[in-house]
Design a protein around this motif. Structure first.
Motif, short mmCIF file in Angstrom:
data_model
loop_
_atom_site.label_atom_id
_atom_site.label_comp_id
_atom_site.label_asym_id
_atom_site.label_seq_id
_atom_site.Cartn_x
_atom_site.Cartn_y
_atom_site.Cartn_z
N ILE A 180 0.84 -1.20 0.00
CA ILE A 180 0.00 0.00 0.00
C ILE A 180 0.87 1.25 0.00
CG2 ILE A 180 -1.91 -1.15 1.19
CD1 ILE A 180 -1.09 0.06 3.79
N HIS A 181 0.33 2.33 -0.57
CA HIS A 181 1.02 3.62 -0.50
C HIS A 181 0.68 4.28 0.83
CE1 HIS A 181 2.69 7.50 -1.67
NE2 HIS A 181 3.32 6.83 -2.62
N LYS A 182 1.64 5.06 1.36
CA LYS A 182 1.41 5.69 2.66
C LYS A 182 0.36 6.80 2.56
CE LYS A 182 5.71 4.38 4.87
NZ LYS A 182 7.02 4.80 5.39
N GLU A 183 0.17 7.32 1.34
CA GLU A 183 -0.87 8.33 1.15
C GLU A 183 -2.18 7.63 0.78
OE1 GLU A 183 -1.12 12.13 -1.68
OE2 GLU A 183 0.71 11.95 -0.48
N HIS A 184 -3.24 7.99 1.45
CA HIS A 184 -4.52 7.31 1.23
C HIS A 184 -5.09 7.60 -0.16
CE1 HIS A 184 -8.37 5.51 2.40
NE2 HIS A 184 -8.88 6.43 1.57
N SER A 185 -5.55 6.54 -0.81
CA SER A 185 -6.43 6.67 -1.98
C SER A 185 -7.35 5.46 -1.92
CB SER A 185 -5.63 6.68 -3.29
OG SER A 185 -4.93 5.46 -3.44
N GLU A 186 -8.44 5.51 -2.71
CA GLU A 186 -9.48 4.49 -2.50
C GLU A 186 -9.26 3.22 -3.31
OE1 GLU A 186 -14.29 4.42 -2.96
OE2 GLU A 186 -13.36 6.22 -2.11
N ASN A 187 -8.81 3.39 -4.55
CA ASN A 187 -8.62 2.21 -5.42
C ASN A 187 -7.68 2.59 -6.56
OD1 ASN A 187 -10.13 3.48 -7.52
ND2 ASN A 187 -12.02 2.82 -6.53
N VAL A 188 -7.42 1.66 -7.48
CA VAL A 188 -6.41 1.95 -8.51
C VAL A 188 -6.85 3.07 -9.46
CG1 VAL A 188 -5.17 -0.24 -8.50
CG2 VAL A 188 -7.18 -0.01 -9.94
N ASN A 189 -8.14 3.23 -9.72
CA ASN A 189 -8.56 4.35 -10.56
C ASN A 189 -8.37 5.68 -9.85
OD1 ASN A 189 -9.21 2.70 -12.64
ND2 ASN A 189 -11.40 3.15 -12.64
N ASP A 190 -8.66 5.69 -8.56
CA ASP A 190 -8.48 6.90 -7.75
C ASP A 190 -7.00 7.31 -7.73
OD1 ASP A 190 -9.38 8.89 -5.96
OD2 ASP A 190 -8.91 7.63 -4.22
N ILE A 191 -6.12 6.37 -7.50
CA ILE A 191 -4.68 6.68 -7.43
C ILE A 191 -4.17 7.12 -8.81
CG2 ILE A 191 -3.61 4.39 -7.91
CD1 ILE A 191 -1.91 4.68 -5.46
N SER A 192 -4.69 6.51 -9.88
CA SER A 192 -4.26 6.88 -11.24
C SER A 192 -4.67 8.30 -11.58
CB SER A 192 -4.90 5.94 -12.28
OG SER A 192 -4.46 4.63 -12.09
N ARG A 193 -5.87 8.67 -11.14
CA ARG A 193 -6.35 10.04 -11.41
C ARG A 193 -5.60 11.06 -10.57
NH1 ARG A 193 -11.69 7.60 -12.49
NH2 ARG A 193 -12.05 7.28 -10.27
N ASN A 194 -5.33 10.73 -9.31
CA ASN A 194 -4.78 11.73 -8.38
C ASN A 194 -3.27 11.86 -8.47
OD1 ASN A 194 -7.29 12.36 -7.42
ND2 ASN A 194 -7.21 10.85 -5.78
N ASP A 195 -2.55 10.75 -8.52
CA ASP A 195 -1.08 10.80 -8.53
C ASP A 195 -0.51 9.47 -9.01
OD1 ASP A 195 1.59 11.22 -8.19
OD2 ASP A 195 1.47 11.81 -6.08
N PRO A 196 -0.49 9.27 -10.34
CA PRO A 196 -0.04 7.97 -10.85
C PRO A 196 1.40 7.63 -10.51
CG PRO A 196 -0.44 9.53 -12.65
CD PRO A 196 -0.96 10.16 -11.40
N SER A 197 2.21 8.63 -10.11
CA SER A 197 3.59 8.32 -9.72
C SER A 197 3.61 7.41 -8.48
CB SER A 197 4.40 9.59 -9.45
OG SER A 197 3.95 10.21 -8.27
N GLN A 198 2.53 7.45 -7.72
CA GLN A 198 2.45 6.57 -6.54
C GLN A 198 2.39 5.10 -6.96
OE1 GLN A 198 -0.81 7.84 -4.08
NE2 GLN A 198 0.13 9.81 -3.61
N LEU A 199 1.81 4.84 -8.14
CA LEU A 199 1.78 3.46 -8.64
C LEU A 199 3.18 2.97 -8.93
CD1 LEU A 199 -1.30 3.68 -11.02
CD2 LEU A 199 -1.13 2.30 -8.95
N ALA A 200 4.00 3.83 -9.50
CA ALA A 200 5.39 3.45 -9.78
C ALA A 200 6.14 3.20 -8.48
CB ALA A 200 6.07 4.55 -10.60
N GLN A 201 5.82 3.97 -7.46
CA GLN A 201 6.47 3.75 -6.15
C GLN A 201 6.07 2.40 -5.56
OE1 GLN A 201 5.16 7.47 -4.48
NE2 GLN A 201 7.08 8.50 -5.00
N ILE A 202 4.79 2.06 -5.68
CA ILE A 202 4.34 0.75 -5.17
C ILE A 202 4.99 -0.38 -5.96
CG2 ILE A 202 2.35 -0.78 -4.87
CD1 ILE A 202 0.63 1.80 -4.47
#
Ligand code: AMP
Ligand code: ZN
Length: 114
Positions: A42-64
């Motif tokens: 999980i990312h330390k910053e809260h998001s609800e699901n993969v679409n939410d994280i993609s919309r808000n800050d996709p760089s977090q996906l690369a970190q995960i």
């Protein structure tokens, strides 16, 4: 995020069996393992699901996924193989609404054509 179980796990307010941590990412053993090895990333910053994280800050996906790469390389899962799964919404079977990636391995996994 108020009353998010995984935010509480990151803060240590709810206990977990941590297997990996860096500046951005936290990983721990799933409490109901569906394979011999079953971890949640999980990312330390809260998001609800993969679409939410993609919309808000996709760089977090690369970190995960960078964390998954480092972890699976160091504990031999990369060699033996593993599966990454993220459930979204009701039909997807999501029960915790903090974006998470299941990392499953340690044995030959069934399903998905296997
Ligand atoms: P999902 O159903 O995709 O939302 O995944 C949520 C996962 O969190 C499930 O596989 C649960 O077994 C797991 N889980 C729920 N509570 C805990 C907890 N306190 N510690 C570790 N894993 C948990
Ligand atoms: Zn959260």
């Amino acid at each position: 995020m108020i009353d998010c179980l995984f935010c509480k796990i990151i803060k240590g307010e709810v206990p977990s069996e941590k297997v990996y941590e860096d500046e951005h990412v936290f990983a721990f053993k799933d409490i109901y393992p569906m394979a011999k090895e079953h971890y949640l990333f999980i990312h330390k910053e809260h998001s609800e699901n993969v679409n939410d994280i993609s919309r808000n800050d996709p760089s977090q996906l690369a970190q995960i996924f960078g964390a998954i790469e480092a972890f699976t390389k160091s504990n031999k899962l990369e060699e033996s193989g593993f599966r990454v799964v993220s459930n979204i919404g009701e039909n997807g079977g999501q029960t915790v609404f903090h974006t998470h990636f299941h990392v499953l391995g340690g044995e030959k996994l069934k399903g998905f054509g296997a």
